[in-house]
Design a protein around this motif. Structure first.
Motif, PDB file in Angstrom:
ATOM      1  N   LEU A 278       0.834  -1.205   0.000  1.00 14.92           N
ATOM      2  CA  LEU A 278       0.000   0.000   0.000  1.00 14.92           C
ATOM      3  C   LEU A 278       0.865   1.251   0.000  1.00 14.92           C
ATOM      4  O   LEU A 278       0.532   2.235  -0.672  1.00 14.92           O
ATOM      5  CB  LEU A 278      -0.926  -0.014   1.218  1.00 14.92           C
ATOM      6  N   VAL A 279       1.968   1.224   0.752  1.00 15.90           N
ATOM      7  CA  VAL A 279       2.863   2.382   0.791  1.00 15.90           C
ATOM      8  C   VAL A 279       3.478   2.626  -0.580  1.00 15.90           C
ATOM      9  O   VAL A 279       3.524   3.769  -1.067  1.00 15.90           O
ATOM     10  CB  VAL A 279       3.955   2.173   1.853  1.00 15.90           C
ATOM     11  N   ILE A 280       3.944   1.568  -1.231  1.00 13.75           N
ATOM     12  CA  ILE A 280       4.579   1.718  -2.545  1.00 13.75           C
ATOM     13  C   ILE A 280       3.571   2.183  -3.579  1.00 13.75           C
ATOM     14  O   ILE A 280       3.851   3.081  -4.391  1.00 13.75           O
ATOM     15  CB  ILE A 280       5.232   0.392  -2.962  1.00 13.75           C
ATOM     16  N   THR A 281       2.382   1.604  -3.572  1.00 20.06           N
ATOM     17  CA  THR A 281       1.351   2.034  -4.522  1.00 20.06           C
ATOM     18  C   THR A 281       0.932   3.474  -4.260  1.00 20.06           C
ATOM     19  O   THR A 281       0.727   4.254  -5.199  1.00 20.06           O
ATOM     20  CB  THR A 281       0.132   1.105  -4.426  1.00 20.06           C
ATOM     21  N   GLY A 282       0.816   3.839  -2.992  1.00 19.74           N
ATOM     22  CA  GLY A 282       0.477   5.227  -2.674  1.00 19.74           C
ATOM     23  C   GLY A 282       1.550   6.196  -3.101  1.00 19.74           C
ATOM     24  O   GLY A 282       1.254   7.306  -3.576  1.00 19.74           O
ATOM     25  N   ALA A 283       2.814   5.802  -2.965  1.00 23.19           N
ATOM     26  CA  ALA A 283       3.910   6.662  -3.423  1.00 23.19           C
ATOM     27  C   ALA A 283       3.872   6.845  -4.936  1.00 23.19           C
ATOM     28  O   ALA A 283       4.152   7.934  -5.453  1.00 23.19           O
ATOM     29  CB  ALA A 283       5.250   6.081  -2.989  1.00 23.19           C
ATOM     30  N   LEU A 284       3.538   5.784  -5.661  1.00 21.33           N
ATOM     31  CA  LEU A 284       3.431   5.895  -7.117  1.00 21.33           C
ATOM     32  C   LEU A 284       2.303   6.842  -7.518  1.00 21.33           C
ATOM     33  O   LEU A 284       2.475   7.704  -8.394  1.00 21.33           O
ATOM     34  CB  LEU A 284       3.208   4.514  -7.728  1.00 21.33           C
ATOM     35  N   LEU A 285       1.144   6.706  -6.885  1.00 17.91           N
ATOM     36  CA  LEU A 285       0.023   7.586  -7.219  1.00 17.91           C
ATOM     37  C   LEU A 285       0.296   9.032  -6.823  1.00 17.91           C
ATOM     38  O   LEU A 285      -0.248   9.954  -7.435  1.00 17.91           O
ATOM     39  CB  LEU A 285      -1.247   7.088  -6.523  1.00 17.91           C
ATOM     40  N   ALA A 286       1.143   9.240  -5.811  1.00 18.82           N
ATOM     41  CA  ALA A 286       1.454  10.607  -5.390  1.00 18.82           C
ATOM     42  C   ALA A 286       2.303  11.346  -6.411  1.00 18.82           C
ATOM     43  O   ALA A 286       2.359  12.584  -6.381  1.00 18.82           O
ATOM     44  CB  ALA A 286       2.180  10.577  -4.043  1.00 18.82           C
ATOM     45  N   ILE A 287       2.970  10.621  -7.316  1.00 17.99           N
ATOM     46  CA  ILE A 287       3.782  11.275  -8.341  1.00 17.99           C
ATOM     47  C   ILE A 287       2.923  11.813  -9.471  1.00 17.99           C
ATOM     48  O   ILE A 287       3.294  12.789 -10.134  1.00 17.99           O
ATOM     49  CB  ILE A 287       4.830  10.285  -8.887  1.00 17.99           C
ATOM     50  N   VAL A 288       1.746  11.213  -9.677  1.00 16.23           N
ATOM     51  CA  VAL A 288       0.913  11.561 -10.840  1.00 16.23           C
ATOM     52  C   VAL A 288       0.513  13.036 -10.853  1.00 16.23           C
ATOM     53  O   VAL A 288       0.624  13.698 -11.895  1.00 16.23           O
ATOM     54  CB  VAL A 288      -0.318  10.641 -10.893  1.00 16.23           C
ATOM     55  N   PRO A 289       0.045  13.640  -9.743  1.00 10.70           N
ATOM     56  CA  PRO A 289      -0.303  15.075  -9.800  1.00 10.70           C
ATOM     57  C   PRO A 289       0.873  15.969 -10.163  1.00 10.70           C
ATOM     58  O   PRO A 289       0.691  16.959 -10.875  1.00 10.70           O
ATOM     59  CB  PRO A 289      -0.817  15.367  -8.387  1.00 10.70           C
ATOM     60  N   LEU A 290       2.079  15.633  -9.707  1.00 14.83           N
ATOM     61  CA  LEU A 290       3.247  16.453 -10.052  1.00 14.83           C
ATOM     62  C   LEU A 290       3.561  16.365 -11.544  1.00 14.83           C
ATOM     63  O   LEU A 290       3.870  17.382 -12.179  1.00 14.83           O
ATOM     64  CB  LEU A 290       4.453  16.010  -9.232  1.00 14.83           C
TER      65      LEU A 290
END
Length: 312
Positions: A278-290
């Motif tokens: 979940l942490v890794i997937t959340g980190a990946l999704l957090a890059i999308v807005p940038l």
């Protein structure tokens, strides 16, 4: 007739565009040769390639690891993709009734609103420091520059104490208010205003009867817009990645931004390894807005470069 010298031959006039007495033709040693090939700077290129790999390697790892189910995360080759991305996103959405997306919304609020307010303050302050001549201007600017050299960790505790005195801790305002004034944003605003706004244009507006607010909004802001976009981008990225300030200010996890929320998940992963996915997937999704933000505002920089080519 024999015995008589033949008359000397008459030399023709030199060709147009040439100098008499100077031998014509291609210079010796260069006949038949084309332009010399440009030498490639191998050392700087190699350094740039290594730097790009150093920056992109963690992103590539996150991208690959987010596709693996929990059973394959530590048991397969590091850069071997899996087929569990959809399941990881579903598990992340279902965790605590979708609190991850609450953290994402909080990050958008902190970064978006904070970057807008910081850009507005930087525009006002930068324009005033560049255009107006008042007593103490340079001293104020030099004091402001010391904030650029000061690491945020030094200011975190004093900011917390100030917010505690105002009874604003554990609120959205406790994260937003310290981010409104950016010394680096004010510095960029002044530098860009000095370079982009001619003083003659400001004086012409005053002579035509325009007020200071109208000059600022109608003349200064459009000319400063590329610099303001840059300030907005820097502030958005800095606030989006900010961890220490919200970690100190906030106690309610409903108000956590993305960085603090993922940190709490990472700590829980020590006892529940399934949360690492979940942490890794959340980190990946957090890059999308940038990435989306960079793609959207890139056109403003392109337009600025094109307009700068024709400016006097």
């Amino acid at each position: 007739m024999t015995g008589l010298a033949s008359p000397p031959l008459r030399k023709g006039a030199p060709a147009a565009g040439t100098t008499p007495g100077v031998p014509q033709g291609p210079p010796s040693g260069t006949a038949g040769q084309g332009p010399r090939p440009r030498r490639t700077a191998l050392l700087p290129t190699a350094a740039l390639v290594l730097g790009a790999l150093y920056c992109l390697l963690p992103v590539a790892w996150v991208l690959v690891a987010a596709t693996k189910p929990a059973s394959d995360l530590f048991s397969t080759f590091t850069f071997l993709p899996g087929n569990g991305l959809g399941g990881n996103v579903e598990d992340l959405t279902a965790y605590r009734e979708g609190i991850y997306w609450r953290w994402m919304a909080n990050s958008v609020l902190y970064a978006g609103l904070g970057a807008v307010l910081s850009t507005v303050v930087s525009a006002f302050a930068g324009y005033a420091l560049a255009i107006y001549d008042f007593r103490g201007r340079e001293a104020f600017f030099n004091v402001m520059l010391t904030g650029v050299l000061m690491p945020p960790v030094i200011l975190a505790i004093p900011q917390y104490l100030l917010m505690a005195q105002a009874d604003l801790t554990d609120t959205y305002a406790s994260v937003l208010l310290p981010l409104v004034l950016s010394p680096y944003g004010v510095y960029l605003g002044r530098i860009y205003a000095q370079a982009a706004i001619p003083l003659e244009l400001v004086e012409a507006g005053r002579m035509d009867g325009a007020g200071e607010w109208r000059i600022f909004l109608r003349i200064a802001v459009p000319m400063m817009s590329p610099g303001l976009v840059t300030i907005f981008l820097f502030q958005f990225v800095a606030i989006w990645n900010n961890f220490l300030l919200p970690f100190i200010m906030l106690g309610d996890d409903e108000k956590f931004p993305m960085t603090v929320g993922l940190f709490t998940l990472l700590k829980q992963g020590a006892s529940q390894p399934a949360l690492y996915n979940l942490v890794i997937t959340g980190a990946l999704l957090a890059i999308v807005p940038l990435i989306a933000l960079f793609l959207v505002i890139q056109r403003f920089w392109s337009l600025d470069l094109l307009s700068g080519a024709v400016k006097s």
